[in-house]
Write a protein that holds these residues in place. Structure first.
Motif, short mmCIF file in Angstrom:
data_model
loop_
_atom_site.label_atom_id
_atom_site.label_comp_id
_atom_site.label_asym_id
_atom_site.label_seq_id
_atom_site.Cartn_x
_atom_site.Cartn_y
_atom_site.Cartn_z
N ILE A 1 9.74 9.36 -9.69
CA ILE A 1 9.35 9.02 -11.06
C ILE A 1 8.99 7.54 -11.15
O ILE A 1 7.95 7.16 -11.71
N LEU A 2 9.85 6.69 -10.61
CA LEU A 2 9.61 5.24 -10.67
C LEU A 2 8.38 4.86 -9.87
O LEU A 2 7.57 4.02 -10.31
N TRP A 3 8.20 5.47 -8.71
CA TRP A 3 7.04 5.16 -7.87
C TRP A 3 5.74 5.61 -8.52
O TRP A 3 4.77 4.84 -8.59
N GLU A 4 5.73 6.84 -9.02
CA GLU A 4 4.50 7.37 -9.66
C GLU A 4 4.21 6.64 -10.96
O GLU A 4 3.03 6.43 -11.32
N TRP A 5 5.26 6.22 -11.66
CA TRP A 5 5.07 5.46 -12.90
C TRP A 5 4.31 4.17 -12.62
O TRP A 5 3.37 3.82 -13.33
N ARG A 6 4.72 3.48 -11.55
CA ARG A 6 4.03 2.24 -11.19
C ARG A 6 2.60 2.51 -10.71
O ARG A 6 1.67 1.78 -11.06
N ARG A 7 2.44 3.58 -9.93
CA ARG A 7 1.11 3.89 -9.39
C ARG A 7 0.13 4.24 -10.52
O ARG A 7 -0.99 3.74 -10.54
N MET A 8 0.55 5.08 -11.45
CA MET A 8 -0.33 5.45 -12.56
C MET A 8 -0.58 4.26 -13.48
O MET A 8 -1.67 4.13 -14.04
N GLY A 9 0.43 3.41 -13.63
CA GLY A 9 0.26 2.21 -14.44
C GLY A 9 -0.78 1.28 -13.85
O GLY A 9 -1.63 0.73 -14.56
N ALA A 10 -0.73 1.11 -12.53
CA ALA A 10 -1.71 0.26 -11.84
C ALA A 10 -3.10 0.85 -11.94
O ALA A 10 -4.09 0.14 -12.12
N ARG A 11 -3.20 2.19 -11.85
CA ARG A 11 -4.50 2.85 -11.96
C ARG A 11 -5.09 2.68 -13.34
O ARG A 11 -6.29 2.42 -13.49
N ALA A 12 -4.25 2.79 -14.39
CA ALA A 12 -4.73 2.65 -15.76
C ALA A 12 -5.17 1.22 -16.05
O ALA A 12 -6.08 0.99 -16.85
N ALA A 13 -4.52 0.26 -15.40
CA ALA A 13 -4.83 -1.14 -15.65
C ALA A 13 -6.10 -1.59 -14.92
O ALA A 13 -6.71 -2.60 -15.28
N SER A 14 -6.50 -0.83 -13.87
CA SER A 14 -7.65 -1.26 -13.08
C SER A 14 -8.98 -0.85 -13.70
O SER A 14 -9.03 -0.05 -14.61
N ALA B 1 10.14 14.67 -12.77
CA ALA B 1 9.46 14.33 -11.51
C ALA B 1 8.36 15.34 -11.21
O ALA B 1 7.23 14.97 -10.84
N TRP B 2 8.67 16.62 -11.34
CA TRP B 2 7.67 17.65 -11.07
C TRP B 2 6.51 17.58 -12.06
O TRP B 2 5.36 17.79 -11.68
N SER B 3 6.83 17.26 -13.31
CA SER B 3 5.77 17.14 -14.31
C SER B 3 4.81 16.01 -13.97
O SER B 3 3.59 16.14 -14.12
N LEU B 4 5.35 14.89 -13.48
CA LEU B 4 4.50 13.77 -13.08
C LEU B 4 3.72 14.09 -11.81
O LEU B 4 2.56 13.69 -11.66
N LEU B 5 4.35 14.83 -10.90
CA LEU B 5 3.67 15.19 -9.65
C LEU B 5 2.50 16.13 -9.93
O LEU B 5 1.40 15.95 -9.37
N VAL B 6 2.70 17.11 -10.79
CA VAL B 6 1.61 18.02 -11.14
C VAL B 6 0.54 17.29 -11.94
O VAL B 6 -0.66 17.54 -11.78
N LEU B 7 0.97 16.38 -12.80
CA LEU B 7 0.00 15.55 -13.53
C LEU B 7 -0.86 14.76 -12.54
O LEU B 7 -2.08 14.65 -12.70
N ALA B 8 -0.22 14.21 -11.52
CA ALA B 8 -0.97 13.48 -10.49
C ALA B 8 -1.97 14.38 -9.79
O ALA B 8 -3.08 13.96 -9.44
N ALA B 9 -1.58 15.66 -9.56
CA ALA B 9 -2.50 16.61 -8.92
C ALA B 9 -3.76 16.78 -9.75
O ALA B 9 -4.87 16.91 -9.20
N VAL B 10 -3.62 16.76 -11.07
CA VAL B 10 -4.78 16.91 -11.96
C VAL B 10 -5.56 15.60 -12.04
O VAL B 10 -6.78 15.58 -11.89
N VAL B 11 -4.85 14.50 -12.26
CA VAL B 11 -5.50 13.20 -12.45
C VAL B 11 -6.27 12.78 -11.21
O VAL B 11 -7.41 12.29 -11.29
N TYR B 12 -5.66 12.96 -10.03
CA TYR B 12 -6.30 12.54 -8.78
C TYR B 12 -7.13 13.67 -8.15
O TYR B 12 -7.71 13.47 -7.08
N ASP B 13 -7.11 14.86 -8.81
CA ASP B 13 -7.84 16.03 -8.30
C ASP B 13 -7.44 16.34 -6.87
O ASP B 13 -8.28 16.50 -5.98
#
Length: 261
Positions: free
Chosen positions: A248-261, A190-202
């Motif tokens: 994890i499940l929420w961020e997984w869906r959010r990043m998946g939607a972002r990659a698909a857009s 979970a923390w790894s995805l949260l920090v990844l989100a910090a980088v991806v979304y700046d």
């Protein structure tokens, strides 16, 4: 010596090694993420602990002694917050630096799949190190409680008390450690995805959230283990782990939607 206790030590240690490796294998074959990313998670966990662990060992006792005039309970509480913040800062800022600089330099995509595998490697290696400590405890248990006494022991009341404490161990004293490792791996992902989100979304606010979340878990674990016992501590960690799984499940869906857009 209770053979069931020995067997429980062995099974717990084995599962603490097998489960993270099985998770890494599943991610490799289901999501196509190479073992290299798992290995990077493990490698950078070690890199962070090379600095973090000695700092804790050097400062923990002096900080606690300095806090004692506040009273034992207050001192434990403040020390728990201090240790939690150290863990959160070192590990989450460490993850951020790896993602932002190393991954980009090595052209490793900042994808949810890589974040999942990186977290599995980070938390997985920690689990394997704990497994080695469990095996060490098993050996100590066998040597000190074996019939006839495998090791000659000094006639010291403190040593006698330690041996008696070992002899009183039951399965319920050992099994919570396995549950804690599984919950901790969940949190590291979970923390790894949260920090990844910090980088991806700046958004550095997400990094700060990861630091505070990690600090809260570690501080609660330290404080509750010293004041309330193991079962209450594991219950608190379980609540944090459930939140981690939801994220994890929420961020997984959010990043998946972002990659698909």
């Amino acid at each position: 010596m209770d053979p069931l206790v020995v067997a429980t030590f062995a099974v717990v240690a084995l599962l603490e090694i097998i489960v993270p490796l099985a998770l890494g294998y599943w991610i490799v074959h289901k999501l196509g993420v190479p073992w290299r990313v798992f290995g990077l998670g493990a490698l950078f966990f070690i890199a962070v602990q090379v600095v973090h662990t000695p700092l804790v060992l050097v400062t923990q006792a002096p900080v606690y002694l300095a806090l004692l005039p506040m009273g034992t309970t207050a001192a434990v509480a403040v020390l728990a917050v201090y240790l939690g913040l150290l863990a959160g800062l070192f590990e989450e800022v460490g993850r951020y630096i790896v993602y932002r600089y190393y991954f980009r330099r090595q052209k490793i995509p900042l994808t949810r799949e890589n974040g999942l595998q990186f977290g599995a490697g980070w938390g997985g290696l920690e689990s394997m190190i704990v497994a080695l400590l469990v095996l060490s405890s098993m050996v100590t248990y066998i040597l000190l409680t074996g019939d006839g006494g495998v090791l000659p022991l000094p006639d010291d009341p403190a040593v006698v008390a330690q041996v008696e404490a070992l002899r009183s161990l039951t399965l319920l004293d050992i099994l919570p450690g396995l549950a804690e490792r599984m919950m901790t791996i969940t949190l590291h992902i979970a923390w790894s995805l949260l920090v990844l989100a910090a980088v991806v979304y700046d958004r550095k606010a997400l990094l700060a959230l990861a630091v505070l979340w990690h600090a809260a878990v570690d501080a609660a674990a330290v404080y509750l283990s010293q004041t309330q016992g193991i079962l209450v501590t594991e219950a608190a960690v379980f609540v944090f782990a459930v939140i981690g799984l939801w994220y994890i499940l929420w961020e997984w869906r959010r990043m998946g939607a972002r990659a698909a857009s």
